[in-house]
Design a protein around this motif. Structure first.
Motif, PDB file in Angstrom:
ATOM      1  N   TYR A  23       0.816  -0.980   0.534  1.00 55.28           N
ATOM      2  CA  TYR A  23      -0.191  -0.077  -0.028  1.00 55.28           C
ATOM      3  C   TYR A  23       0.938   1.255  -0.185  1.00 55.28           C
ATOM      4  O   TYR A  23       2.416   1.093   1.028  1.00 55.28           O
ATOM      5  CB  TYR A  23      -0.507  -0.410   1.170  1.00 55.28           C
ATOM      6  CG  TYR A  23      -1.697  -1.021   1.214  1.00 55.28           C
ATOM      7  CD1 TYR A  23      -2.973  -0.573   0.569  1.00 55.28           C
ATOM      8  CD2 TYR A  23      -2.360  -1.622   1.633  1.00 55.28           C
ATOM      9  CE1 TYR A  23      -3.700  -1.454  -0.128  1.00 55.28           C
ATOM     10  CE2 TYR A  23      -2.640  -2.877   1.750  1.00 55.28           C
ATOM     11  CZ  TYR A  23      -4.258  -3.018   0.624  1.00 55.28           C
ATOM     12  OH  TYR A  23      -5.094  -3.451   0.958  1.00 55.28           O
ATOM     13  N   CYS A  25       0.850   5.553   0.531  1.00 52.40           N
ATOM     14  CA  CYS A  25       0.253   6.707   0.777  1.00 52.40           C
ATOM     15  C   CYS A  25       0.601   7.426   1.515  1.00 52.40           C
ATOM     16  O   CYS A  25       1.216   6.897   1.976  1.00 52.40           O
ATOM     17  CB  CYS A  25      -1.553   6.403   0.705  1.00 52.40           C
ATOM     18  SG  CYS A  25      -1.534   5.802   2.683  1.00 52.40           S
ATOM     19  N   ASP A  34      -4.044   2.735  -2.438  1.00 54.42           N
ATOM     20  CA  ASP A  34      -3.531   2.718  -3.551  1.00 54.42           C
ATOM     21  C   ASP A  34      -2.214   1.581  -3.145  1.00 54.42           C
ATOM     22  O   ASP A  34      -2.175   1.885  -1.927  1.00 54.42           O
ATOM     23  CB  ASP A  34      -3.282   3.849  -3.840  1.00 54.42           C
ATOM     24  CG  ASP A  34      -3.886   5.049  -4.621  1.00 54.42           C
ATOM     25  OD1 ASP A  34      -5.383   4.849  -4.833  1.00 54.42           O
ATOM     26  OD2 ASP A  34      -3.686   6.362  -4.193  1.00 54.42           O
TER      27      ASP A  34
END
Length: 102
Positions: A23, A25, A34
């Protein structure tokens, strides 16, 4: 049936060979969805929650940099709030199908 399980195992192999996914972000912890494919140099996913801020930073990192308040983990998408493991699920499905049809 064995052809199907062979396909699952080969798919899992290619999934693992393609590299680590994490992930990524800099956001509110609940909205971090994301994902990125890490380059070969990066072998860990990380999460960092700066003290006093309602923000989380997530991404890829090399294991020597996993120090201090940086939380690192191994495995695809391991730095998420909810554990995920598509490879594990595929292997469990394959094992269950083999056990059912033996």
């Amino acid at each position: 049936m064995y052809l199907f399980c062979s396909y699952l195992i080969v798919s899992l192999f290619f999934y693992l060979v393609c590299g680590l996914r994490c992930y990524s972000c800099t956001a509110d912890p609940e909205s971090c969805t994301d994902t990125i494919a890490c380059s070969a140099f990066f072998n860990r996913c990380y999460s960092l929650k700066p003290e006093g801020l309602k923000v989380v930073i997530k991404g890829c990192m090399a294991s020597p940099a996993c120090i201090g308040s940086i939380t690192c983990c191994e495995g695809d998408l391991c730095n998420g709030a909810v554990p995920t493991g598509p490879g594990v699920i595929m292997l469990l499905m394959c094992s269950a199908l083999i056990a059912l049809f033996k």
